[in-house]
Design an enzyme around this catalytic site. Structure first.
Site, PDB file in Angstrom:
ATOM      1  CG  ASP A  44      22.613  57.601  49.679  1.00 31.43           C
ATOM      2  OD1 ASP A  44      22.390  56.796  48.759  1.00 31.43           O
ATOM      3  OD2 ASP A  44      23.701  57.667  50.282  1.00 31.43           O
ATOM      4  CG  ASP A  95      21.991  53.260  47.200  1.00 31.22           C
ATOM      5  OD1 ASP A  95      21.735  53.760  46.080  1.00 31.22           O
ATOM      6  OD2 ASP A  95      23.111  53.318  47.724  1.00 31.22           O
ATOM      7  CD  GLU A  96      21.175  59.229  45.792  1.00 31.20           C
ATOM      8  OE1 GLU A  96      21.281  60.465  45.671  1.00 31.20           O
ATOM      9  OE2 GLU A  96      22.096  58.436  45.515  1.00 31.20           O
TER      10      GLU A  96
END
Length: 419
Positions: free
Chosen positions: A16, A115-116
């Site tokens: 993350d 974002d992960e």
């Protein structure tokens, strides 16, 4: 007790990006997101605009986090404020994925959000060595290449990797859990909504059953949980024991279970006519997405949040209809009913809409008593084809040209924000 030898034990990591939007803006302006107080705000010209991301220094020093408003940010010479650049954020997300592709094949990557990502490093030992060390090398490369700091969690499956990230990895930068760690590290977790996959409503239902921690859930009666929640009860029980059979090359939840949209309005909408205008646009968007996927839904849910100037609050109501639909006006008709029954004339600031209980569009039978039903579907199909080919504003309902309409302005945005 669970016999873990019967279940997959892989080397899965969840990586993350730390305060992704803020870190991206820091990288763009040669700043350090870990030490510089940064906030990414939807619109710097509107004092009520929402904070979309805040750097660790902004959170720690000024107590500003995602969800705060621009007017709550103190005036301080060291604070840096930016508006979002969604195209740039998406480019950075793709760059991260390209780095992951250097270490594992495409089928071993699941991009969970912008974002992960999950990656399965099982079998890469001969190439890269210890998987835990490989994850640290990936984090290092992402930072050295893109100036984006990250956190990571590692476990024997996707669930454990995500829980490890959320509970331990985000505090230390990297953490690894095994099945043996569950009693000490997972079971103490409380409230239950702190566990990935458990929402507030489910938490309340479990609390009413005397279940307040993950350990309580693990030692509850499986039969009772299944009776209360159905197949979800079985999943909740096994998740409390760290069991997850999801594969990285497929989404954690197979198939889409709803189509929805939520919109924070640019100003307070003070009349039901204005609210209906936006609601019709949202029905058009949700219905189109369902039609594009060949799905129709039977349960329609409308949510209204009132302005803070009117002391906030709101309502969320659902209605299940006899036959599944993906027709704009049919969905809109139900929404109008729910709005008329529950709206109390206060200024509205946010509207949400979803359709659930999905089924294949082909399974929906045309009513013999609604002779124009096939015409409505044909018109919807034609409008969808035009929009798919020429853009979302190629054909609009007249309501979108009024002061209340938002479709034209939102068509210029990426992910709801400036590109």
């Amino acid at each position: 007790m669970i016999d873990y030898s019967k279940f997959p034990n892989r080397s899965v990591a969840c990586i993350d990006m730390m305060s992704f939007y803020a870190s991206c803006m820091a990288a763009l302006h040669n700043l350090d997101a870990r030490t510089t107080p940064i906030a990414v705000v939807g619109n710097l010209k509107q004092r009520g605009s929402v904070v979309l991301a805040a750097s660790p220094a902004m959170k720690k020093r000024f107590k500003i986090k995602t969800g705060n408003r621009l007017f709550e940010i103190p005036r301080h010479p060291k604070i840096r404020l930016f508006e979002p650049r969604m195209e740039y954020f998406l480019e950075m997300s793709m760059s991260i994925t390209r780095i992951l592709h250097k270490y594992v094949p495409a089928e071993a990557i699941h991009v969970y959000s912008v974002d992960e990502s999950f990656i399965d490093l099982t079998g890469t030992e001969k190439l890269w060595g210890d998987p835990a060390q490989t994850v640290r090398e990936i984090q290092k490369e992402i930072y050295e290449t893109l100036s984006l700091p990250s956190t990571a969690g590692m476990g024997p499956n996707m669930l454990m990797a995500k829980l490890c990230l959320d509970i331990s990895g985000k505090k230390t930068g990297f953490a690894k859990w095994n099945f043996e760690d569950i009693p000490e590290k997972l079971w103490p977790v409380s409230p239950l909504s702190e566990m990935w996959g458990i929402g507030r409503q489910t938490e309340t239902s479990l609390n009413n059953m005397g279940i307040f921690s993950v350990g309580d859930l693990a030692h509850a009666s499986l039969e009772t949980l299944e009776k209360k929640f159905g197949i979800i009860g079985n999943q909740l029980y096994h998740h409390a024991w760290g069991i997850d059979l999801s594969k990285v090359d497929a989404p954690p939840v197979a198939g889409q279970v709803s189509y929805g949209k939520s919109q924070i309005l640019m100003r307070d909408y003070n009349s039901i006519a204005e609210v209906r205008a936006v609601l019709l646009e949202m029905c058009e968007d949700v219905a189109k997405r369902a039609r594009d996927a060949g799905k129709a839904g039977r349960t329609i849910t409308l949510g209204i949040s009132y302005s803070k100037n009117a002391l906030g609050g709101g309502f969320q109501r659902s209605r299940t209809i006899k036959e599944a639909t993906n027709e704009t006006m049919a969905i809109y008709a139900v929404c109008k009913e729910l709005l008329s029954e529950n709206y109390d004339a206060r200024p509205v600031r946010q509207i949400s809409l979803s359709i659930t209980k999905l089924e294949a569009e082909q399974s929906v039978q045309l009513s013999l008593f609604e002779k124009d039903n096939w015409k409505d579907r044909a018109i919807g199909s034609v409008m969808d084809n035009i929009r798919n080919k020429y853009g979302s504003t190629a054909i609009l309902r007249a309501i979108s040209l009024t002061d209340a309409g938002t479709a034209i302005k939102r068509s210029e945005l990426v992910g709801g924000h400036k590109g």
